[in-house]
Design a protein around this motif. Structure first.
Motif, PDB file in Angstrom:
ATOM      1  N   LEU A 274      34.149  50.131  58.715  1.00 24.74           N
ATOM      2  CA  LEU A 274      32.740  50.414  58.626  1.00 24.74           C
ATOM      3  C   LEU A 274      32.214  48.921  58.178  1.00 24.74           C
ATOM      4  O   LEU A 274      32.396  48.285  57.329  1.00 24.74           O
ATOM      5  CB  LEU A 274      32.666  51.126  57.258  1.00 24.74           C
ATOM      6  N   PRO A 275      31.137  48.657  59.333  1.00 24.81           N
ATOM      7  CA  PRO A 275      30.521  47.428  59.208  1.00 24.81           C
ATOM      8  C   PRO A 275      29.344  47.264  57.936  1.00 24.81           C
ATOM      9  O   PRO A 275      29.190  46.256  57.338  1.00 24.81           O
ATOM     10  CB  PRO A 275      29.639  46.962  60.526  1.00 24.81           C
ATOM     11  N   LYS A 276      29.007  48.524  57.552  1.00 23.82           N
ATOM     12  CA  LYS A 276      28.138  48.771  56.240  1.00 23.82           C
ATOM     13  C   LYS A 276      28.590  49.837  55.664  1.00 23.82           C
ATOM     14  O   LYS A 276      28.880  51.017  56.169  1.00 23.82           O
ATOM     15  CB  LYS A 276      26.816  48.616  56.590  1.00 23.82           C
ATOM     16  N   LEU A 277      28.777  49.856  54.278  1.00 19.73           N
ATOM     17  CA  LEU A 277      29.038  50.849  53.644  1.00 19.73           C
ATOM     18  C   LEU A 277      27.532  51.689  53.281  1.00 19.73           C
ATOM     19  O   LEU A 277      26.541  50.898  53.059  1.00 19.73           O
ATOM     20  CB  LEU A 277      29.571  50.559  52.370  1.00 19.73           C
ATOM     21  N   PRO A 278      27.501  53.045  53.282  1.00 20.75           N
ATOM     22  CA  PRO A 278      26.398  53.719  53.135  1.00 20.75           C
ATOM     23  C   PRO A 278      25.566  53.589  51.812  1.00 20.75           C
ATOM     24  O   PRO A 278      26.258  53.504  50.763  1.00 20.75           O
ATOM     25  CB  PRO A 278      26.822  55.217  53.419  1.00 20.75           C
ATOM     26  N   VAL A 279      24.254  53.585  52.037  1.00 20.99           N
ATOM     27  CA  VAL A 279      23.557  53.321  50.665  1.00 20.99           C
ATOM     28  C   VAL A 279      23.597  54.963  49.953  1.00 20.99           C
ATOM     29  O   VAL A 279      23.012  55.836  50.510  1.00 20.99           O
ATOM     30  CB  VAL A 279      22.198  52.948  50.856  1.00 20.99           C
ATOM     31  N   ARG A 280      24.108  54.864  48.829  1.00 23.21           N
ATOM     32  CA  ARG A 280      24.261  56.227  48.113  1.00 23.21           C
ATOM     33  C   ARG A 280      24.527  55.808  46.606  1.00 23.21           C
ATOM     34  O   ARG A 280      25.004  54.689  46.350  1.00 23.21           O
ATOM     35  CB  ARG A 280      25.327  57.166  48.500  1.00 23.21           C
ATOM     36  N   ARG A 282      24.122  54.077  43.736  1.00 29.12           N
ATOM     37  CA  ARG A 282      23.431  53.115  43.089  1.00 29.12           C
ATOM     38  C   ARG A 282      22.181  52.703  43.955  1.00 29.12           C
ATOM     39  O   ARG A 282      21.557  51.639  43.693  1.00 29.12           O
ATOM     40  CB  ARG A 282      24.467  52.021  42.514  1.00 29.12           C
ATOM     41  N   THR A 284      22.432  50.570  46.801  1.00 35.82           N
ATOM     42  CA  THR A 284      22.616  49.606  47.711  1.00 35.82           C
ATOM     43  C   THR A 284      23.737  49.870  48.683  1.00 35.82           C
ATOM     44  O   THR A 284      24.513  50.690  48.010  1.00 35.82           O
ATOM     45  CB  THR A 284      22.913  48.532  46.587  1.00 35.82           C
ATOM     46  N   SER A 285      23.702  48.879  49.691  1.00 34.58           N
ATOM     47  CA  SER A 285      24.839  48.972  50.673  1.00 34.58           C
ATOM     48  C   SER A 285      26.013  48.218  50.122  1.00 34.58           C
ATOM     49  O   SER A 285      25.921  47.386  49.045  1.00 34.58           O
ATOM     50  CB  SER A 285      24.497  48.708  52.028  1.00 34.58           C
ATOM     51  N   GLY A 286      27.036  48.133  50.670  1.00 36.45           N
ATOM     52  CA  GLY A 286      28.206  47.428  50.398  1.00 36.45           C
ATOM     53  C   GLY A 286      28.867  46.606  51.411  1.00 36.45           C
ATOM     54  O   GLY A 286      28.372  46.924  52.680  1.00 36.45           O
ATOM     55  N   ILE A 289      34.053  47.008  55.475  1.00 33.83           N
ATOM     56  CA  ILE A 289      35.587  47.354  55.354  1.00 33.83           C
ATOM     57  C   ILE A 289      36.171  47.366  56.498  1.00 33.83           C
ATOM     58  O   ILE A 289      35.979  48.146  57.380  1.00 33.83           O
ATOM     59  CB  ILE A 289      35.894  48.379  54.307  1.00 33.83           C
TER      60      ILE A 289
END
Lengths: 302, 215
Positions: A274-280, A282, A284-286, A289
């Motif tokens: 995952l180039p970006k973790l989904p915003v959910r 809190r 913010t994105s993470g 990974i």
């Protein structure tokens, strides 16, 4: 880079492919050696030597490899469908070369004509190249699709062929040209191997694949390349057939071990990232990974 | 030209695996074969730990490596974007499995049943010997898409012609439609959000998009 743990048996990280086993590996092992052997026996024939027995051996190796694959495919009685996609499939191209190669080879063996041996040798080289391209086209296996895997597979096929030729040359009156050829080829193979390993580590690859390749590194380098080079040169200098045979066997066996490792030990799948973790949660994105990879961070930038 | 695509909103997916179950039910895949599944990823270190759910299946790539390597032409890319397998041509060589970076394909060589060696009634009724020894994968519920072409219904809007997983999704995370139609649900959604495709760096141009944030 965050760490990521696979949660449950859901195949997130790369894993060793399970669909091609020793039968598929045998095609690359025997087919590559056979292709290399046919090329070098063509040179022998062009120089006036009688290499018909070795040519038959090269053809037998390729036939054995293809037979192994035939036993692996799910619908063996449909095998003729393999010839349907010449436009882009290297597996079709490899299969299409086989009948040409066998016709030319059998004619060369039966007639002893050098020109037919030369054609067979070139077809053997093309067969070897097609095998390297089959692996390169498999994008799902990072260790195969790496651009430096292709030269390694070709180099080891040529080396194995020369190794087998040197084994047979042990009884010949002049073995030094083949011995020098083998020494040069194992040096080339070692160069290709080192470049491949370094590039895999640098560009990123599944950790399991890198581990599997590093596990054979010392054996392959010293036992499979350095030793046969030294022994071949000693055989050339001293004209000792036994040294030539040992050098040839080591060079060929190391190539087989390398290809078996490539297919059955280091063929880890791509896995997921995952180039970006989904915003959910809190809001913010993470950070991205990519579980199970070594040196993968720079590939994750979005 | 129509090009069907799937959009998956990772912010909405709760990892319930209803899409997985719907796919198994719709396509009667044997035990151990999941054309669709939901990855469950834990990442980070305490106290900054995250959990993400990622539905995956065949990505129906615009540049499918499986189609390129297939020696038999059994794997084909259709004009509407679907990547399909002709079970009557496939030889089960597994080259497509090696070429797929999405772990989307399977080959089963022997019949498999949920409870031992004999099929239960539903398995016996739906057993398809043509699927043995050949590659199989998600086909975006190809029969439904083909039905849409005959009935004039719209995949992604009419449930009868929409993939089973999309119909089943309880959180509305999965959407399906024509990405070349700017008015379609998937085009609208992509226009409003930040998204990526899996392993874009490999040049496969997947037809499955993952939303991770709003714009």
């Amino acid at each position: 880079m965050s760490t990521a743990l696979p949660h449950g048996p859901n195949r997130i990280a790369p894993r060793q492919q399970a669909n091609w086993d020793w039968r598929a590996a045998s095609n690359f092992i025997a087919g590559g050696s056979g292709g290399g052997l046919l090329l070098w026996t063509a040179l022998v024939a062009l120089h006036g030597g009688d290499a018909r027995l070795l040519q038959a051996g090269g053809l037998a190796l390729i036939a054995a490899g293809l037979t192994c694959v035939w036993f692996e495919i799910g619908r063996p009685w449909r095998a003729l469908n393999t010839f349907r996609h010449f436009g882009s499939s290297w597996m079709t191209r490899e299969a299409s070369l086989a009948p040409l190669l066998f016709v030319a080879g059998l004619l060369a063996v039966s007639s002893g004509q050098a020109i037919l041996a030369a054609i067979t040798g070139l077809l053997g080289l093309a067969f070897l190249y097609a095998q390297a391209r089959i692996l390169a086209a498999d994008k799902g296996i990072p260790a195969w699709r790496h651009p430096r895997c292709r030269p390694l597979v070709v180099a080891t096929g040529l080396t194995e062929g020369a190794g087998l030729l040197l084994c047979a040359s042990g009884a010949a009156p002049r073995l030094w040209p083949v011995a020098v050829l083998l020494a040069a080829l194992v040096a080339l193979r070692q160069f290709a191997w080192r470049r491949y390993l370094a590039a895999l580590a640098n560009d990123g690859a599944p950790a399991g694949a890198i581990r599997a390749l590093r596990r054979i590194d010392a054996r392959f380098t010293w036992g499979g390349n350095a030793a046969p080079a030294v022994l071949a040169l000693l055989a050339a200098v001293s004209a000792t057939p036994l040294l030539a045979v040992v050098a040839g066997v080591l060079a060929a066996a190391a190539g087989w071990h390398c290809k078996y490792t490539l297919v059955c030990r280091a063929a880890f799948t791509q896995g997921f990232a995952l180039p970006k973790l989904p915003v959910r949660g809190r809001g913010t994105s993470g950070a991205g990974i990519k579980p199970g990879w070594e040196k993968s961070a720079r590939r994750l930038a979005v | 030209m129509t090009h069907y695509a799937m959009v998956i909103d990772l912010r909405r997916c709760v990892g319930c695996q209803t899409c997985t179950a719907a796919c198994k039910s719709a396509n009667a895949t044997p035990p151990g074969v999941q054309w669709r599944r939901v990855l469950d990823l834990e990442s980070g270190e305490f106290p900054d730990v995250r959990r993400s759910f990622v539905p995956v299946a065949c990505m129906h790539c615009a540049n499918p490596p499986c189609e390129e390597v297939c020696p038999t032409t059994a794997t084909k890319k259709r004009a509407d974007g679907l990547v399909t397998i002709d079970y009557d041509i496939c030889i089960g060589c597994a080259n497509c499995i090696m070429a797929c970076p999405y772990d989307a394909r399977s080959i089963v060589h022997e019949p498999r049943y949920a409870y031992g060696d004999a099929p239960i009634a539903s398995e016996a009724a739906r057993f398809d010997p043509a699927r043995l020894g050949v590659a199989t994968k998600c086909n975006f519920c190809q029969d439904r898409i083909d039905l849409a072409a005959r009935t004039g219904q719209v995949p992604g809007r009419n449930p009868e012609v929409t993939p089973a997983c999309v119909n089943a999704c309880i959180s509305g995370a999965m959407r399906f439609g024509d990405i070349n139609d700017p008015a379609s649900n998937v085009s609208q959604l992509l226009a409003q959000t930040e998204h990526f495709r899996m392993h874009e760096e490999l040049g496969t141009e997947p037809s499955v998009y993952y939303i991770w944030d709003r714009k």
